[in-house]
Design a protein around this motif. Structure first.
Motif, PDB file in Angstrom:
ATOM      1  N   THR A 128       0.832  -1.203   0.000  1.00 59.11           N
ATOM      2  CA  THR A 128       0.000   0.000   0.000  1.00 59.11           C
ATOM      3  C   THR A 128       0.867   1.254   0.000  1.00 59.11           C
ATOM      4  O   THR A 128       0.602   2.218  -0.725  1.00 59.11           O
ATOM      5  CB  THR A 128      -0.931   0.009   1.229  1.00 59.11           C
ATOM      6  OG1 THR A 128      -1.742  -1.161   1.211  1.00 59.11           O
ATOM      7  CG2 THR A 128      -1.816   1.239   1.215  1.00 59.11           C
ATOM      8  N   ILE A 129       1.929   1.252   0.795  1.00 60.08           N
ATOM      9  CA  ILE A 129       2.844   2.392   0.838  1.00 60.08           C
ATOM     10  C   ILE A 129       3.496   2.601  -0.528  1.00 60.08           C
ATOM     11  O   ILE A 129       3.635   3.739  -0.995  1.00 60.08           O
ATOM     12  CB  ILE A 129       3.914   2.185   1.924  1.00 60.08           C
ATOM     13  CG1 ILE A 129       3.265   2.263   3.316  1.00 60.08           C
ATOM     14  CG2 ILE A 129       5.034   3.213   1.801  1.00 60.08           C
ATOM     15  CD1 ILE A 129       4.186   1.875   4.446  1.00 60.08           C
ATOM     16  N   SER A 138      -2.435  16.060  -3.892  1.00 63.71           N
ATOM     17  CA  SER A 138      -1.715  16.118  -2.624  1.00 63.71           C
ATOM     18  C   SER A 138      -1.836  14.791  -1.875  1.00 63.71           C
ATOM     19  O   SER A 138      -2.882  14.130  -1.927  1.00 63.71           O
ATOM     20  CB  SER A 138      -2.279  17.240  -1.754  1.00 63.71           C
ATOM     21  OG  SER A 138      -1.787  17.165  -0.430  1.00 63.71           O
ATOM     22  N   PRO A 139      -0.785  14.371  -1.157  1.00 65.10           N
ATOM     23  CA  PRO A 139      -0.919  13.164  -0.329  1.00 65.10           C
ATOM     24  C   PRO A 139      -1.963  13.320   0.768  1.00 65.10           C
ATOM     25  O   PRO A 139      -2.412  12.314   1.326  1.00 65.10           O
ATOM     26  CB  PRO A 139       0.486  12.986   0.255  1.00 65.10           C
ATOM     27  CG  PRO A 139       1.136  14.314   0.150  1.00 65.10           C
ATOM     28  CD  PRO A 139       0.562  14.948  -1.081  1.00 65.10           C
ATOM     29  N   ALA A 140      -2.362  14.556   1.051  1.00 68.08           N
ATOM     30  CA  ALA A 140      -3.427  14.767   2.031  1.00 68.08           C
ATOM     31  C   ALA A 140      -4.729  14.097   1.586  1.00 68.08           C
ATOM     32  O   ALA A 140      -5.553  13.702   2.422  1.00 68.08           O
ATOM     33  CB  ALA A 140      -3.659  16.263   2.246  1.00 68.08           C
ATOM     34  N   LEU A 193      -5.041  11.163   0.402  1.00 73.46           N
ATOM     35  CA  LEU A 193      -5.024   9.764   0.833  1.00 73.46           C
ATOM     36  C   LEU A 193      -5.542   9.598   2.252  1.00 73.46           C
ATOM     37  O   LEU A 193      -6.026   8.522   2.614  1.00 73.46           O
ATOM     38  CB  LEU A 193      -3.594   9.218   0.743  1.00 73.46           C
ATOM     39  CG  LEU A 193      -2.956   9.249  -0.644  1.00 73.46           C
ATOM     40  CD1 LEU A 193      -1.484   8.868  -0.566  1.00 73.46           C
ATOM     41  CD2 LEU A 193      -3.700   8.327  -1.600  1.00 73.46           C
ATOM     42  N   THR A 194      -5.443  10.645   3.054  1.00 74.61           N
ATOM     43  CA  THR A 194      -5.899  10.562   4.441  1.00 74.61           C
ATOM     44  C   THR A 194      -7.415  10.673   4.553  1.00 74.61           C
ATOM     45  O   THR A 194      -7.959  10.490   5.641  1.00 74.61           O
ATOM     46  CB  THR A 194      -5.259  11.673   5.287  1.00 74.61           C
ATOM     47  OG1 THR A 194      -5.760  12.962   4.871  1.00 74.61           O
ATOM     48  CG2 THR A 194      -3.746  11.670   5.146  1.00 74.61           C
ATOM     49  N   GLN A 195      -8.101  10.969   3.436  1.00 71.34           N
ATOM     50  CA  GLN A 195      -9.542  11.211   3.475  1.00 71.34           C
ATOM     51  C   GLN A 195     -10.351  10.050   2.920  1.00 71.34           C
ATOM     52  O   GLN A 195     -11.576  10.115   2.862  1.00 71.34           O
ATOM     53  CB  GLN A 195      -9.866  12.492   2.694  1.00 71.34           C
ATOM     54  CG  GLN A 195      -9.141  13.722   3.219  1.00 71.34           C
ATOM     55  CD  GLN A 195      -9.266  14.918   2.302  1.00 71.34           C
ATOM     56  OE1 GLN A 195     -10.087  14.936   1.383  1.00 71.34           O
ATOM     57  NE2 GLN A 195      -8.447  15.929   2.528  1.00 71.34           N
ATOM     58  N   VAL A 196      -9.681   8.972   2.487  1.00 74.58           N
ATOM     59  CA  VAL A 196     -10.386   7.856   1.850  1.00 74.58           C
ATOM     60  C   VAL A 196     -11.026   6.943   2.891  1.00 74.58           C
ATOM     61  O   VAL A 196     -12.216   6.642   2.827  1.00 74.58           O
ATOM     62  CB  VAL A 196      -9.418   7.072   0.945  1.00 74.58           C
ATOM     63  CG1 VAL A 196     -10.115   5.831   0.367  1.00 74.58           C
ATOM     64  CG2 VAL A 196      -8.900   7.963  -0.171  1.00 74.58           C
ATOM     65  N   CYS A 197     -10.244   6.502   3.853  1.00 73.83           N
ATOM     66  CA  CYS A 197     -10.758   5.633   4.910  1.00 73.83           C
ATOM     67  C   CYS A 197      -9.788   5.682   6.085  1.00 73.83           C
ATOM     68  O   CYS A 197      -8.673   6.209   5.975  1.00 73.83           O
ATOM     69  CB  CYS A 197     -10.959   4.198   4.427  1.00 73.83           C
ATOM     70  SG  CYS A 197      -9.428   3.352   3.989  1.00 73.83           S
ATOM     71  N   ARG A 198     -10.217   5.117   7.194  1.00 74.81           N
ATOM     72  CA  ARG A 198      -9.399   5.167   8.403  1.00 74.81           C
ATOM     73  C   ARG A 198      -8.070   4.436   8.223  1.00 74.81           C
ATOM     74  O   ARG A 198      -7.018   4.916   8.655  1.00 74.81           O
ATOM     75  CB  ARG A 198     -10.173   4.559   9.581  1.00 74.81           C
ATOM     76  CG  ARG A 198      -9.427   4.607  10.903  1.00 74.81           C
ATOM     77  CD  ARG A 198     -10.296   4.089  12.013  1.00 74.81           C
ATOM     78  NE  ARG A 198     -10.728   2.715  11.736  1.00 74.81           N
ATOM     79  CZ  ARG A 198     -11.681   2.077  12.416  1.00 74.81           C
ATOM     80  NH1 ARG A 198     -12.315   2.704  13.395  1.00 74.81           N
ATOM     81  NH2 ARG A 198     -12.008   0.841  12.111  1.00 74.81           N
ATOM     82  N   THR A 199      -8.129   3.279   7.546  1.00 70.26           N
ATOM     83  CA  THR A 199      -6.897   2.502   7.356  1.00 70.26           C
ATOM     84  C   THR A 199      -5.883   3.273   6.529  1.00 70.26           C
ATOM     85  O   THR A 199      -4.697   3.352   6.869  1.00 70.26           O
ATOM     86  CB  THR A 199      -7.218   1.153   6.683  1.00 70.26           C
ATOM     87  OG1 THR A 199      -8.119   0.419   7.507  1.00 70.26           O
ATOM     88  CG2 THR A 199      -5.945   0.349   6.463  1.00 70.26           C
ATOM     89  N   ARG A 228      -5.736   6.450   6.111  1.00 64.91           N
ATOM     90  CA  ARG A 228      -5.279   7.613   6.859  1.00 64.91           C
ATOM     91  C   ARG A 228      -4.134   7.231   7.813  1.00 64.91           C
ATOM     92  O   ARG A 228      -3.117   7.925   7.886  1.00 64.91           O
ATOM     93  CB  ARG A 228      -6.441   8.224   7.651  1.00 64.91           C
ATOM     94  CG  ARG A 228      -6.024   9.414   8.519  1.00 64.91           C
ATOM     95  CD  ARG A 228      -7.227  10.034   9.237  1.00 64.91           C
ATOM     96  NE  ARG A 228      -6.802  11.100  10.106  1.00 64.91           N
ATOM     97  CZ  ARG A 228      -6.544  12.340   9.718  1.00 64.91           C
ATOM     98  NH1 ARG A 228      -6.638  12.652   8.433  1.00 64.91           N
ATOM     99  NH2 ARG A 228      -6.165  13.262  10.570  1.00 64.91           N
ATOM    100  N   GLU A 229      -4.312   6.117   8.506  1.00 67.46           N
ATOM    101  CA  GLU A 229      -3.270   5.681   9.445  1.00 67.46           C
ATOM    102  C   GLU A 229      -1.974   5.357   8.711  1.00 67.46           C
ATOM    103  O   GLU A 229      -0.879   5.707   9.173  1.00 67.46           O
ATOM    104  CB  GLU A 229      -3.768   4.459  10.227  1.00 67.46           C
ATOM    105  CG  GLU A 229      -4.913   4.780  11.193  1.00 67.46           C
ATOM    106  CD  GLU A 229      -5.489   3.537  11.836  1.00 67.46           C
ATOM    107  OE1 GLU A 229      -5.094   2.416  11.414  1.00 67.46           O
ATOM    108  OE2 GLU A 229      -6.337   3.662  12.736  1.00 67.46           O
TER     109      GLU A 229
END
Length: 361
Positions: free
Chosen positions: A55-56, A77-79, A81-87, A89-90
């Motif tokens: 994934t990374i 922006s990589p930001a 990727l933090t808005q798709v799902c909790r996993t 985002r982590e």
């Protein structure tokens, strides 16, 4: 009166019956909904079953190739990727490499505080990673540049690639600090005057610096460890301004000089030998400049026809003979269609091509 009372009582009874029916229907729907929710909770999206390492790797391919910088916000922006799902985002927040290339365009006063806050967030998320910074300073708000550079300098030990455009000399003087990881520097200065170059700007402890791009003002005010450079680009400089730089760049492998001709015809430029140079690009215009370069290892030459006039083929032949180089690739830019056959006929063992200059004075 009695008939109206009886009608109201009958209406209430009907409503109570209807409410009871709806309540029972609602309970039934809730009971049907629960197993569906449980099935959804137990469902694993295929992408979420991938190992974090894969994934990374997918996330890294979402971004421009480092050291190119993505925007702070938006779809690229990589930001995002933090808005798709909790996993996701982590994973994104825990991957320092996603946040190591930071572009900060200072174009709007009302957005500056927001940009500064986002920059600080990215710097924190990048952890201990080497970082790439792309700063486009706004002339109108120089105080913003001071505040921003003060924040960025807290991380100067991690600066690896530095792109500073439209910077003023006072701001440049702020960053005369050790940069042990710095590998590339792209710098253009503005607001230039003679008073600003009385004291040169020096970057101490930049032992890994190899690639440098400078405009004319930056080339005059900045002192770098020239001898360790392998790639150098100078934009908008006079031929004589190249001399104090090129005479120390004995390890250059790639060089691009976008020159402007000096109106003073009495200026003489001495010969410069670059023993390791393999690729050279000359753009702009500087009459007779090509004959001052001695480049025995040169394999790839891209030159504007203006550097070769008036006897273009003869000038090239004399240059190759003087340098004793075995040229393999020749691109003559901004050439006339009538002259192209003469290059091909004269240099049969060299791959000859034609194009347009990538820089204009």
């Amino acid at each position: 009166m009695l008939s109206s009372l009886a009608a109201d009582r009958a209406r209430v009874a009907d409503l109570d019956a209807h409410i009871l029916f709806l309540e029972r229907s609602l309970e039934e729907l809730k009971s049907q909904r629960q197993p569906v929710l449980e099935r959804l909770d137990s469902y694993k999206y295929p992408v979420l079953t991938l190992p974090n390492e894969i994934t990374i790797e997918i996330f890294m391919h979402f971004l421009p190739t480092y050291p190119l910088c993505p925007p702070l916000t938006g779809l690229d922006s990589p930001a995002l990727l933090t808005q798709v799902c909790r996993t996701w985002r982590e994973i994104a927040l825990g991957t320092a490499a996603l946040w190591r290339a930071i572009s900060i365009p200072l174009r709007a006063q009302m957005l500056f505080k927001h940009q500064l806050r986002l920059s600080s967030i990215w710097l924190n998320r990048s952890s201990c990673s080497p970082i790439s910074l792309d700063l486009n300073e706004d002339v109108i708000y120089p105080l913003h540049g001071t505040e921003l550079l003060s924040a960025l300098m807290l991380h100067c030990a991690r600066w690896q690639h530095l792109n500073l455009r439209h910077l003023t000399v006072p701001l440049l003087r702020m960053i005369q600090v050790p940069m042990p990881l710095l590998r590339s520097l792209d710098l253009s200065l503005i607001d230039f005057n003679q008073d600003s170059i009385r004291a040169k700007v020096v970057f101490p402890e930049a032992h890994l610096l190899r690639t440098v791009v400078l405009n004319d003002h930056a080339a005059e005010v900045l002192t770098l460890p020239w001898v360790q450079l392998t790639s150098l680009t100078l934009h908008g400089v006079y031929p004589q301004e190249c001399v104090p730089i090129l005479q120390y760049t004995s390890n250059l492998v790639h060089c691009k000089l976008a020159l402007v001709d000096d109106d003073d015809g009495d200026v003489t430029v001495p010969d410069i030998t670059l023993p390791a140079l393999r690729s050279l690009e000359l753009a702009g215009y500087a009459e007779g400049y090509l004959k001052t370069l001695i480049v025995p290892a040169l394999r790839d030459l891209r030159v504007s026809e203006s550097f070769l006039e008036p006897e273009c083929v003869e000038t090239l032949a004399a240059f190759i003979s003087k340098s004793h180089c075995q040229l393999e690739e020749l691109c003559v830019t901004d050439s006339t269609p009538e002259s192209r056959d003469s290059y091909r006929d004269a240099f049969l063992l060299i791959t000859v091509s034609f194009g347009r200059s990538t820089w204009y004075s």
